[in-house]
Each structure stands twice: as structure tokens, then as C-alpha cells.
Motif scaffolding. Structure first.
Motif, mmCIF file in Angstrom:
data_model
loop_
_atom_site.group_PDB
_atom_site.id
_atom_site.type_symbol
_atom_site.label_atom_id
_atom_site.label_comp_id
_atom_site.label_asym_id
_atom_site.label_seq_id
_atom_site.Cartn_x
_atom_site.Cartn_y
_atom_site.Cartn_z
ATOM 1 N N SER A 1 5.526 3.526 5.490
ATOM 2 C CA SER A 1 4.277 4.234 5.238
ATOM 3 C C SER A 1 3.984 4.425 3.759
ATOM 4 O O SER A 1 2.830 4.456 3.340
ATOM 5 C CB SER A 1 4.297 5.601 5.931
ATOM 6 O OG SER A 1 5.398 6.382 5.473
ATOM 7 N N GLU B 1 2.430 1.265 2.825
ATOM 8 C CA GLU B 1 1.157 1.112 3.545
ATOM 9 C C GLU B 1 0.052 1.924 2.872
ATOM 10 O O GLU B 1 -1.118 1.543 2.912
ATOM 11 C CB GLU B 1 1.315 1.558 5.004
ATOM 12 C CG GLU B 1 0.075 1.318 5.848
ATOM 13 C CD GLU B 1 0.197 1.866 7.267
ATOM 14 O OE1 GLU B 1 -0.855 2.045 7.912
ATOM 15 O OE2 GLU B 1 1.322 2.115 7.727
ATOM 16 N N ASN C 1 0.348 -7.318 2.234
ATOM 17 C CA ASN C 1 1.067 -6.050 2.399
ATOM 18 C C ASN C 1 1.557 -6.001 3.842
ATOM 19 O O ASN C 1 0.769 -5.788 4.770
ATOM 20 C CB ASN C 1 0.162 -4.864 2.084
ATOM 21 C CG ASN C 1 0.914 -3.548 2.016
ATOM 22 O OD1 ASN C 1 1.875 -3.334 2.750
ATOM 23 N ND2 ASN C 1 0.473 -2.654 1.145
ATOM 24 N N VAL D 1 4.432 -1.237 7.404
ATOM 25 C CA VAL D 1 3.976 -0.531 8.605
ATOM 26 C C VAL D 1 4.645 0.837 8.624
ATOM 27 O O VAL D 1 5.870 0.944 8.465
ATOM 28 C CB VAL D 1 4.329 -1.301 9.893
ATOM 29 C CG1 VAL D 1 3.882 -0.517 11.132
ATOM 30 C CG2 VAL D 1 3.698 -2.692 9.893
ATOM 31 N N ARG D 2 3.857 1.857 8.829
ATOM 32 C CA ARG D 2 4.374 3.226 8.866
ATOM 33 C C ARG D 2 5.475 3.387 9.911
ATOM 34 O O ARG D 2 5.473 2.735 10.952
ATOM 35 C CB ARG D 2 3.225 4.200 9.161
ATOM 36 C CG ARG D 2 2.650 4.055 10.551
ATOM 37 C CD ARG D 2 1.343 4.799 10.722
ATOM 38 N NE ARG D 2 0.278 4.165 9.947
ATOM 39 C CZ ARG D 2 -0.999 4.523 10.034
ATOM 40 N NH1 ARG D 2 -1.365 5.500 10.844
ATOM 41 N NH2 ARG D 2 -1.915 3.908 9.310
ATOM 42 N N LYS E 1 -0.375 -4.319 7.408
ATOM 43 C CA LYS E 1 -1.626 -3.949 6.747
ATOM 44 C C LYS E 1 -2.426 -5.174 6.305
ATOM 45 O O LYS E 1 -3.625 -5.275 6.555
ATOM 46 C CB LYS E 1 -1.314 -3.063 5.543
ATOM 47 C CG LYS E 1 -2.538 -2.539 4.810
ATOM 48 C CD LYS E 1 -2.126 -1.589 3.700
ATOM 49 C CE LYS E 1 -3.347 -0.988 3.033
ATOM 50 N NZ LYS E 1 -2.973 -0.013 1.977
#
Length: 256
Positions: free
Chosen positions: A16, A19, A52, A55-56, A247
Motif C-alpha cells: 500500500s 500503491e 506500478n 497492491v495494498r 496499479k
């Protein structure tokens, strides 16, 4: 590759933090330091490409399995890796295993041939930081070891006094706000040998501390909106990133 070379491509790997949570945009998406850095690098290199894969909620093992191979295959000039903090903030954690997985991630990414950037993540002042500080510092010691092994750049955000200021963190107390992300982008920019635009670690102006009532109200709101859902995910084995795509999964020209 010279530290102040003009990079033509950049891939970001992580969770995250990379992200961009919680640097929110009007459409509900997140921007974050990596997008900000990509925008500035684009101005130096026409046709600059950016991916990018963050991912959280991802643990370092998931980052290794899902992101590092594709990122290395992109062979970008610049690659950033930030991971492991989701692991060490869990109640139970094998820190040595996390360090071994981080080493695996860095090794895979180094094979891509680009400039590798690692980070010692920032910590918000408070009881959470104090509780997990020994784990975090073991992880950060491993980052220094990996940087020496691979000739990577280390951006030391953990030592920043400014980024420890709660005013640079979002209401969830886990992610930086827009100003926090701006400062991280500037820190990475300078670590790459590019000319400073501002002092990213400058302390915020002194301000009046919130009163007891305001602090209690904020604590209750935090518990209701963030802490309880987080505990619920832990108890059920779910993650905020379950089913969520990367993302920016492809290395494409950036027009942010």
C-alpha cells in the motif's frame, strides 16, 4: 549507470505504501510518492515509461511470488522495492523468514539490470512504533545488507523526524497523507542524485496540540473506521488487497 542519469523507465514494487495510500484523488483512486516521482522523471525523458505493480495488503512472500518476476522482466532503468512491513506488524512474525524473502525479492529485481532502490520505511510516533521497533530495525538492517550486496540505493525514511510527525499521516494511522507522500518522492529524487526542490525532512511548523476531547474523538473514529475492520480481516484471513489488480501492470508511457 550514474546516480544522476536520466532514467527512461521505472517500475515500482510493493504494498500500500507504494500503491499510494492514502494520497487520495477526487475520483477515489490514490496517487502517492511513486506516481509523483514518475511525473518528475517524465519531465527529464520524453517517452518515459512507468509501471506500478504494488497492491495494498501484500506480504513480502506475495510480493516475491507475484511482482518480482514480472518487474525484473521489464528491465526498467529504475526499480523500487518496499515490502515486509505488513509482515512485521502482524502479531506473530518470523522476522528471519521475512528477511530471507526480502533478500529473494531484491535478488530477483537486481537481475533486471536497473538501478535498485530500497527504503527504510517511515514510522509514525506512538505506541505501535514502539511495540514493533525491534522487528522493524531487524528488517532495516537486512535492507542495508542487501544494498551493499546489490549496489542499491537506500532511502532512509525511518530516521526522518519530520515523517514521524502524526500530521503527515492519514486518519488510519498506517499510511502517509498527501504531504507525506510528496516528501517521500522528494527524498527518493534526491537519493538518485537529482537536484533538490525542497528540504523533504524539514520539520512542520509548531502547532497547538489538540485538546483531550478532540484526541478522544479521533481515537474513537479511528477504532470504528479503521481498527475494527483491520482486526476483522486478520481474524478471517482476508486482506485489503484480495482480488485487487496491480496499479499499473504494464510498462507504458506515463502521462500523469
Amino acid at each position: 549507470m550514474e546516480m544522476n542519469a536520466h532514467y527512461t523507465s521505472f517500475v515500482a514494487v510493493g504494498d500500500s505504501f507504494t500503491e499510494g495510500m492514502s494520497d487520495g484523488l477526487p475520483d477515489g483512486s490514490y496517487r502517492g510518492w511513486a506516481d509523483l516521482l514518475a511525473a518528475r522523471l517524465t519531465a527529464l525523458a520524453p517517452g518515459f515509461r512507468y509501471a506500478n505493480l504494488a497492491v495494498r495488503g501484500k506480504l513480502i512472500g506475495q510480493i516475491v511470488d507475484e511482482q518480482c518476476g514480472p518487474a525484473a522482466a521489464m528491465r526498467a532503468d529504475l526499480v523500487t522495492l518496499v515490502g515486509g512491513l505488513n509482515d512485521v506488524l502482524r502479531p506473530k512474525c518470523d522476522v528471519e523468514r521475512v528477511c530471507a524473502q526480502l533478500a529473494d525479492a531484491a535478488g530477483q529485481l537486481a537481475q533486471g539490470g536497473g538501478r535498485l532502490v530500497l527504503m527504510r520505511s517511515p514510522g509514525r510516533e506512538g505506541p505501535v512504533l514502539e511495540r514493533f521497533r525491534p522487528r522493524m530495525e531487524r528488517l532495516f538492517a537486512e535492507i542495508d545488507t542487501l544494498a551493499a550486496r546489490h549496489g542499491a540505493v537506500v532511502v532512509d525514511l525511518y530516521a526522518s523526524r519530520a515523517l514521524a510527525d502524526p500530521r503527515l499521516w492519514a486518519d488510519d494511522r498506517l499510511h502517509l497523507n498527501a504531504e507525506g507522500h510528496r516528501r517521500v518522492a522528494e527524498a527518493v529524487w534526491q537519493a538518485l542524485g537529482l537536484p533538490a526542490e525542497s528540504d523533504w525532512d524539514a520539520p512542520l511548523p509548531a502547532g497547538a496540540a489538540p485538546g483531550w476531547g478532540a484526541r478522544r474523538a479521533a481515537d474513537l473514529r479511528f477504532a470504528r473506521e479503521h481498527l475494527v475492520p483491520w482486526i476483522g480481516r486478520r481474524l478471517t484471513g482476508r486482506s485489503s488487497g484480495d482480488g485487487r489488480p496491480a496499479k499499473r501492470p504494464e510498462l507504458l508511457p506515463y502521462e500523469g
